[in-house]
Design a protein around this motif. Sequence first.
Motif, PDB file in Angstrom:
ATOM      1  N   THR A  89       2.140  10.771   0.690  1.00 47.21           N
ATOM      2  CA  THR A  89       1.107  11.282  -0.225  1.00 47.21           C
ATOM      3  C   THR A  89      -0.196  10.499  -0.115  1.00 47.21           C
ATOM      4  N   ASP A  90      -0.101   9.168  -0.058  1.00 47.67           N
ATOM      5  CA  ASP A  90      -1.313   8.342   0.019  1.00 47.67           C
ATOM      6  C   ASP A  90      -2.108   8.676   1.297  1.00 47.67           C
ATOM      7  N   SER A  91      -1.402   8.834   2.399  1.00 50.62           N
ATOM      8  CA  SER A  91      -2.096   9.212   3.650  1.00 50.62           C
ATOM      9  C   SER A  91      -2.743  10.584   3.508  1.00 50.62           C
TER      10      SER A  91
ATOM     11  N   HIS B  84      -3.850  11.969   0.738  1.00 51.60           N
ATOM     12  CA  HIS B  84      -5.063  11.810  -0.082  1.00 51.60           C
ATOM     13  C   HIS B  84      -6.232  11.374   0.810  1.00 51.60           C
ATOM     14  N   LYS B  85      -5.979  10.337   1.608  1.00 49.65           N
ATOM     15  CA  LYS B  85      -7.063   9.788   2.439  1.00 49.65           C
ATOM     16  C   LYS B  85      -7.510  10.805   3.493  1.00 49.65           C
ATOM     17  N   LEU B  86      -6.542  11.536   4.046  1.00 52.76           N
ATOM     18  CA  LEU B  86      -6.899  12.527   5.061  1.00 52.76           C
ATOM     19  C   LEU B  86      -7.767  13.639   4.453  1.00 52.76           C
TER      20      LEU B  86
ATOM     21  N   ASN C 241     -10.690   5.183  -5.465  1.00 51.78           N
ATOM     22  CA  ASN C 241      -9.578   6.004  -5.968  1.00 51.78           C
ATOM     23  C   ASN C 241      -9.342   7.259  -5.127  1.00 51.78           C
ATOM     24  N   LYS C 242      -8.532   7.100  -4.095  1.00 45.53           N
ATOM     25  CA  LYS C 242      -8.264   8.224  -3.192  1.00 45.53           C
ATOM     26  C   LYS C 242      -7.503   9.347  -3.873  1.00 45.53           C
ATOM     27  N   ALA C 243      -6.574   8.993  -4.790  1.00 40.06           N
ATOM     28  CA  ALA C 243      -5.783  10.035  -5.467  1.00 40.06           C
ATOM     29  C   ALA C 243      -6.714  10.951  -6.262  1.00 40.06           C
TER      30      ALA C 243
ATOM     31  N   LEU D 241       4.446   6.900  -3.276  1.00 39.14           N
ATOM     32  CA  LEU D 241       3.224   7.548  -2.765  1.00 39.14           C
ATOM     33  C   LEU D 241       2.906   7.086  -1.349  1.00 39.14           C
ATOM     34  N   ASP D 242       3.252   5.836  -1.028  1.00 37.96           N
ATOM     35  CA  ASP D 242       3.046   5.350   0.332  1.00 37.96           C
ATOM     36  C   ASP D 242       4.051   6.003   1.279  1.00 37.96           C
ATOM     37  N   VAL D 243       5.340   5.803   0.983  1.00 37.70           N
ATOM     38  CA  VAL D 243       6.369   6.156   1.975  1.00 37.70           C
ATOM     39  C   VAL D 243       6.608   7.651   2.105  1.00 37.70           C
TER      40      VAL D 243
ATOM     41  N   GLY E 225       0.950  -7.015  -1.759  1.00 37.13           N
ATOM     42  CA  GLY E 225      -0.149  -6.263  -2.387  1.00 37.13           C
ATOM     43  C   GLY E 225      -0.638  -5.096  -1.539  1.00 37.13           C
ATOM     44  N   TYR E 226       0.184  -4.607  -0.593  1.00 36.79           N
ATOM     45  CA  TYR E 226      -0.236  -3.458   0.219  1.00 36.79           C
ATOM     46  C   TYR E 226       0.125  -2.141  -0.462  1.00 36.79           C
ATOM     47  N   ALA E 227       1.280  -2.133  -1.140  1.00 36.48           N
ATOM     48  CA  ALA E 227       1.826  -0.863  -1.634  1.00 36.48           C
ATOM     49  C   ALA E 227       1.119  -0.420  -2.909  1.00 36.48           C
ATOM     50  N   GLU E 228       1.200   0.881  -3.170  1.00 41.88           N
ATOM     51  CA  GLU E 228       0.695   1.436  -4.432  1.00 41.88           C
ATOM     52  C   GLU E 228       1.590   0.967  -5.579  1.00 41.88           C
ATOM     53  N   ALA E 229       1.080   1.123  -6.813  1.00 42.43           N
ATOM     54  CA  ALA E 229       1.889   0.776  -7.986  1.00 42.43           C
ATOM     55  C   ALA E 229       3.220   1.538  -7.917  1.00 42.43           C
TER      56      ALA E 229
ATOM     57  N   ILE F 124      -4.130   6.136  11.308  1.00 44.40           N
ATOM     58  CA  ILE F 124      -3.047   5.403  10.640  1.00 44.40           C
ATOM     59  C   ILE F 124      -3.704   4.935   9.350  1.00 44.40           C
ATOM     60  N   LEU F 125      -3.412   5.615   8.250  1.00 46.59           N
ATOM     61  CA  LEU F 125      -4.192   5.423   7.024  1.00 46.59           C
ATOM     62  C   LEU F 125      -3.402   4.755   5.913  1.00 46.59           C
ATOM     63  N   ASN F 126      -2.152   4.420   6.171  1.00 42.21           N
ATOM     64  CA  ASN F 126      -1.381   3.741   5.127  1.00 42.21           C
ATOM     65  C   ASN F 126      -0.816   2.432   5.670  1.00 42.21           C
ATOM     66  N   GLY F 127      -1.348   1.331   5.125  1.00 40.59           N
ATOM     67  CA  GLY F 127      -0.948   0.005   5.604  1.00 40.59           C
ATOM     68  C   GLY F 127       0.515  -0.289   5.325  1.00 40.59           C
ATOM     69  N   THR F 128       0.998   0.188   4.183  1.00 38.36           N
ATOM     70  CA  THR F 128       2.391  -0.083   3.821  1.00 38.36           C
ATOM     71  C   THR F 128       3.344   0.538   4.840  1.00 38.36           C
ATOM     72  N   CYS F 129       3.123   1.805   5.160  1.00 38.27           N
ATOM     73  CA  CYS F 129       4.014   2.468   6.129  1.00 38.27           C
ATOM     74  C   CYS F 129       3.921   1.809   7.499  1.00 38.27           C
TER      75      CYS F 129
ATOM     76  N   ARG G 166      -8.169  -3.937   8.681  1.00 42.51           N
ATOM     77  CA  ARG G 166      -7.133  -4.017   7.643  1.00 42.51           C
ATOM     78  C   ARG G 166      -7.306  -2.877   6.648  1.00 42.51           C
ATOM     79  N   GLY G 167      -6.199  -2.164   6.419  1.00 46.31           N
ATOM     80  CA  GLY G 167      -6.281  -0.965   5.584  1.00 46.31           C
ATOM     81  C   GLY G 167      -5.759  -1.154   4.184  1.00 46.31           C
ATOM     82  N   ALA G 168      -5.204  -2.297   3.879  1.00 47.88           N
ATOM     83  CA  ALA G 168      -4.630  -2.501   2.553  1.00 47.88           C
ATOM     84  C   ALA G 168      -4.780  -3.967   2.186  1.00 47.88           C
ATOM     85  N   GLY G 169      -4.594  -4.233   0.895  1.00 44.08           N
ATOM     86  CA  GLY G 169      -4.717  -5.616   0.424  1.00 44.08           C
ATOM     87  C   GLY G 169      -6.039  -5.806  -0.298  1.00 44.08           C
TER      88      GLY G 169
HETATM   89  N1  HSE Z   1      -1.088   1.470  -0.560  1.00 41.19           N
HETATM   90  C1  HSE Z   1      -2.189   1.635   0.307  1.00 41.19           C
HETATM   91  C2  HSE Z   1      -1.738   1.328   1.721  1.00 41.19           C
HETATM   92  C3  HSE Z   1      -3.297   0.680  -0.089  1.00 41.19           C
HETATM   93  O1  HSE Z   1      -0.629   0.814   1.909  1.00 41.19           O
HETATM   94  O2  HSE Z   1      -2.447   1.631   2.656  1.00 41.19           O
HETATM   95  C4  HSE Z   1      -4.628   1.067   0.460  1.00 41.19           C
HETATM   96  O3  HSE Z   1      -5.060   2.325   0.067  1.00 41.19           O
END
Ligand code: HSE
Length: 440
Positions: free
Chosen positions: A201-203, A205-207, A105-107, A196-198, A188-192, A158-163, A300-303
């Motif tokens: 914000t998700d990046s 959090h991880k940073l 849970n990165k958030a 937050l991906d685009v 199944g890459y994107a957040e609910a 590069i910490l967000n697979g969706t972007c 692979r960063g997502a999935g």
């Molecule tokens: N939504 C995130 C991503 C999943 O696209 O990277 C992994 O944290």
Amino acid sequence: MADRIGIGILGFGTVGQAVARILLEDAAAMEARTGLRLELRHVVARDLTKPREVTLPDDVLSADPARMFSDCETQIVVELIGGVDRAKELIRAALQAGKDVVTANKALLATAPREIFSAARTAGRCIAFEASVAGCIPIIESVRRGLVANRIDAVHGILNGTCNYILTRMLDDGISYAEVLADAQRLGYAEADPTLDVDGTDSAHKLAILASIAVRQSCELDRVQVEGITNIELNDLAEGRDLGYVCKLLASARRHDDGLELTVAPTFVPREHPLAAVSGPFNAISVYGSAAGHAFFYGRGAGGMPTASAVISDIVDTAIGNARRTFEQLVALPDQTPSAKYRTTGESIARHYLRIGLLDRPGGIGRIAAALGAEGISIATITQHEPPRDSATHVVPVIVTTHPVKRIAIDRAVAAMTTIKGVVGRPVCIPVFTGETDAK
Ligand code: HSE
């Protein structure tokens, strides 16, 4: 006889199902590799009727976390529900019940790191969180232990697979942002909530998590300067390609003499840098250390399965006592380290790309050049494209690249340009990554 370790999972979404699948289907291989019998005893989900890809043994699935917390044969609780408030409450309850916790849970870890880690210390338990950053890549372990000999000067990821998937497919397939985002959600890459991906914000959090470990100072989420990919157009990606760059949503932590700088921003990476070759849902991290020099991590960063790979490694690490020793002995968590000293915003120096929408009328380019000159910005290249044949508006894109300049000067010039006669909309501004020379 192998040690038996009881495991409970909170959350039965994409990652929860992948973790359960590995625990159930690869149990014998895991036992052979680790000497541990990992027994999935509980899975807690909100909706018990939803169709799922994994069939659980009888009596494992329930909607009641208390069953898991009161089961003395469950030693490790894996939190995979995401979000902040409910997850925090459940993790606290698990710790108080004497369980060690594994979380992706990165958030939560980015917004309440001190609270979560000190709750674990108070309870005499530990928290492992490899899966919170960069999916299957063991970057937390590598930075905390593998690179312990180094003063880490910069981390660029590069910490967000969706972007990354969106930026790659927009350019490769010439398709719109919205279409690719829908695919990323389906895969199944994107957040609910994919915002937050685009929006970066998700990046961020991880940073915040990764940088805190890397620089061994507490990096607050609200000190990350964040910009997402929502304003990037296919035109920009194609212009960048013609200039020798690939656009990436880059999350960077850089140590400077006057403080730390944390940024998430679409960035043009020169084609020669390994980060430029990272495409689709892959993540990668360039770490610059005082002893190691440049180290590069990719995966692979997502999935579901890639993230489950990191979760299982944390489960094993916890089961054999490594996670606890790391948690207790290696001082690098935000509840034990001082707050970082930050560089003043806008002081970073880089080349920049600008796309300015300009009415094709006399004097337009001159006014743009004057706005840049007034801020001491030197133009490296400037190109005005032909207007599209069917355009009735006569708005043309003007592409400018600059010599290295402080971000604050670029921001001022962009603000000034929005008031110039003939400039239409807000210019798009993308910094150019300069790699290792950025490190100090
Ligand atoms: N939504 C995130 C991503 C999943 O696209 O990277 C992994 O944290």
